[in-house]
Design a protein around this motif. Structure first.
Motif, short mmCIF file in Angstrom:
data_model
loop_
_atom_site.label_atom_id
_atom_site.label_comp_id
_atom_site.label_asym_id
_atom_site.label_seq_id
_atom_site.Cartn_x
_atom_site.Cartn_y
_atom_site.Cartn_z
N ASP A 33 0.85 -1.02 0.16
CA ASP A 33 0.05 -0.15 -0.01
C ASP A 33 0.99 1.24 0.04
OD1 ASP A 33 -2.12 -1.67 0.05
OD2 ASP A 33 -2.51 -1.31 2.22
N LEU A 34 1.96 1.22 0.68
CA LEU A 34 3.01 2.26 0.94
C LEU A 34 3.68 2.70 -0.38
CD1 LEU A 34 4.62 1.99 4.19
CD2 LEU A 34 3.01 3.89 3.67
N LEU A 35 3.86 1.50 -0.98
CA LEU A 35 4.48 1.61 -2.40
C LEU A 35 3.68 1.76 -3.71
CD1 LEU A 35 7.31 -1.09 -1.98
CD2 LEU A 35 7.65 1.36 -1.59
N GLN A 36 2.46 1.78 -3.32
CA GLN A 36 1.51 1.97 -4.69
C GLN A 36 1.68 3.23 -5.16
OE1 GLN A 36 -0.95 -0.22 -5.28
NE2 GLN A 36 -1.60 1.10 -7.18
N GLY A 37 1.95 3.07 -6.78
CA GLY A 37 2.43 4.10 -7.51
C GLY A 37 3.71 4.72 -7.42
N GLU A 38 4.54 4.26 -6.56
CA GLU A 38 5.87 4.68 -6.27
C GLU A 38 7.11 3.94 -7.11
OE1 GLU A 38 6.53 7.68 -5.14
OE2 GLU A 38 4.42 8.08 -4.34
N ALA A 39 6.55 2.90 -7.75
CA ALA A 39 7.51 1.73 -8.09
C ALA A 39 8.37 2.35 -9.22
CB ALA A 39 6.90 0.53 -8.76
N GLU A 40 7.83 3.05 -10.10
CA GLU A 40 8.42 3.77 -11.25
C GLU A 40 9.57 4.70 -10.71
OE1 GLU A 40 7.67 6.43 -15.28
OE2 GLU A 40 6.11 4.89 -14.66
N GLY A 41 9.17 5.48 -9.88
CA GLY A 41 10.20 6.60 -9.13
C GLY A 41 11.25 6.07 -8.45
N LEU A 42 10.80 4.83 -7.72
CA LEU A 42 11.98 4.31 -7.04
C LEU A 42 12.73 3.52 -8.16
CD1 LEU A 42 9.70 2.71 -4.11
CD2 LEU A 42 11.59 4.47 -3.86
N THR A 43 12.28 2.99 -8.83
CA THR A 43 13.22 2.15 -9.74
C THR A 43 14.25 3.29 -10.65
OG1 THR A 43 11.40 0.52 -10.30
CG2 THR A 43 13.21 0.71 -12.14
N ARG A 44 13.63 4.45 -11.08
CA ARG A 44 14.61 5.51 -11.81
C ARG A 44 15.46 5.98 -10.50
NH1 ARG A 44 15.90 6.04 -16.11
NH2 ARG A 44 17.92 6.18 -15.22
N LYS A 45 15.23 6.11 -9.21
CA LYS A 45 16.06 6.63 -8.44
C LYS A 45 17.23 5.56 -8.29
CE LYS A 45 17.67 9.25 -5.11
NZ LYS A 45 18.11 10.61 -5.24
N ALA A 46 16.79 4.32 -7.97
CA ALA A 46 17.87 3.23 -7.98
C ALA A 46 18.87 2.99 -9.21
CB ALA A 46 17.36 1.81 -7.54
N ILE A 47 18.40 3.37 -10.21
CA ILE A 47 19.20 3.34 -11.33
C ILE A 47 20.08 4.87 -11.57
CG2 ILE A 47 19.11 3.75 -14.00
CD1 ILE A 47 16.39 1.84 -13.98
N ASP A 48 19.62 5.60 -11.14
CA ASP A 48 20.43 7.02 -11.21
C ASP A 48 21.58 6.77 -10.17
OD1 ASP A 48 18.70 8.11 -13.10
OD2 ASP A 48 17.47 9.40 -11.59
N MET A 49 21.23 6.21 -8.88
CA MET A 49 22.29 6.07 -7.74
C MET A 49 23.23 5.04 -8.33
SD MET A 49 19.67 5.90 -4.44
CE MET A 49 21.08 5.42 -3.30
N ALA A 50 22.77 3.91 -8.99
CA ALA A 50 23.78 3.22 -9.67
C ALA A 50 24.67 3.88 -10.48
CB ALA A 50 23.13 1.91 -10.10
N LEU A 51 24.13 4.50 -11.49
CA LEU A 51 24.89 5.31 -12.53
C LEU A 51 25.87 6.18 -11.59
CD1 LEU A 51 22.32 5.69 -15.12
CD2 LEU A 51 24.25 4.22 -15.06
N GLU A 52 25.61 6.86 -10.69
CA GLU A 52 26.24 7.91 -9.79
C GLU A 52 27.48 7.16 -9.01
OE1 GLU A 52 23.87 10.26 -7.70
OE2 GLU A 52 22.85 11.01 -9.50
N GLY A 53 27.39 5.58 -9.08
CA GLY A 53 28.43 4.97 -8.44
C GLY A 53 28.25 4.36 -7.11
N ASP A 54 26.76 4.30 -6.77
CA ASP A 54 26.49 3.78 -5.41
C ASP A 54 26.46 2.08 -5.73
OD1 ASP A 54 24.82 2.31 -3.42
OD2 ASP A 54 23.76 4.37 -2.94
N THR A 55 27.52 1.39 -5.02
CA THR A 55 27.69 -0.18 -5.48
C THR A 55 26.52 -0.76 -4.93
OG1 THR A 55 29.00 -0.14 -3.24
CG2 THR A 55 30.30 0.32 -5.29
N VAL A 56 25.87 -0.48 -3.87
CA VAL A 56 24.69 -1.02 -3.44
C VAL A 56 23.76 -1.12 -4.41
CG1 VAL A 56 22.89 -1.38 -1.41
CG2 VAL A 56 25.37 -0.88 -0.93
N ALA A 57 23.29 0.05 -5.08
CA ALA A 57 22.21 0.34 -5.90
C ALA A 57 22.72 -0.42 -7.16
CB ALA A 57 21.84 1.79 -6.03
N LEU A 58 23.87 -0.40 -7.42
CA LEU A 58 24.16 -0.82 -8.77
C LEU A 58 24.10 -2.66 -8.67
CD1 LEU A 58 25.86 -0.99 -11.31
CD2 LEU A 58 27.88 -1.08 -10.08
N ARG A 59 24.35 -3.10 -7.62
CA ARG A 59 24.36 -4.38 -7.26
C ARG A 59 22.77 -4.97 -7.41
NH1 ARG A 59 25.93 -5.59 -2.19
NH2 ARG A 59 23.77 -5.95 -1.30
N LEU A 60 21.88 -4.06 -6.69
CA LEU A 60 20.62 -4.36 -6.95
C LEU A 60 20.04 -4.36 -8.26
CD1 LEU A 60 17.72 -4.37 -4.94
CD2 LEU A 60 17.89 -1.74 -5.43
#
Length: 138
Positions: A33-60
């Protein structure tokens, strides 16, 4: 007192009185319920963090794109198994492959269980053939 799980005498009704099929845990539902409608934004944020060098986000991200294989094909020489007694030779080949470093012990264990199942199939086939031969000899 009767409910959907018990009859009038208080005994469990026939069938599985557990959770209904497809029911989810309350915490799982709350998170969904908390994540409802937020999946796209969270996915985009994880990708951005991975591209910026965040190794945890990259692994995810990489685990989602290319998940780790649970097993891999193995290749080694295995003698043909035409009768149940041939399983001993196959087991010897597996032990030799482990000894030579061609198979890990876990891989060998998995292959041995396949050989054991196949041996049982061969043994049953041999047994049925003997029974048929005995019945035809009558």
């Amino acid at each position: 007192m009767a409910n959907s799980y018990t009859d009038e005498s208080g005994k469990f009704a026939p069938g599985n009185p557990g959770k209904p099929r497809g029911a989810r845990h309350a915490a799982t539902k709350a998170v969904a319920d908390l994540l409802q409608g937020e999946a796209e934004g969270l996915t985009r944020k994880a990708i951005d963090m991975a591209l910026e060098g965040d190794t945890v986000a990259l692994r995810l991200c990489l685990e989602r794109v290319a998940p780790r294989r649970k097993d891999t094909p193995v290749q080694f020489d295995l003698p043909p198994m035409e009768c149940a007694q041939d399983a001993a030779q196959a087991a010897q080949a597996i032990l030799q492959a482990v000894s030579d470093g061609g198979l890990t012990p876990v891989e060998a264990s998995t292959v041995m269980s396949l050989i054991e199942q196949y041996r049982r199939t061969l043994e049953l086939t041999e047994f049925e053939t003997r029974i048929q031969a005995l019945e035809m000899g009558r």
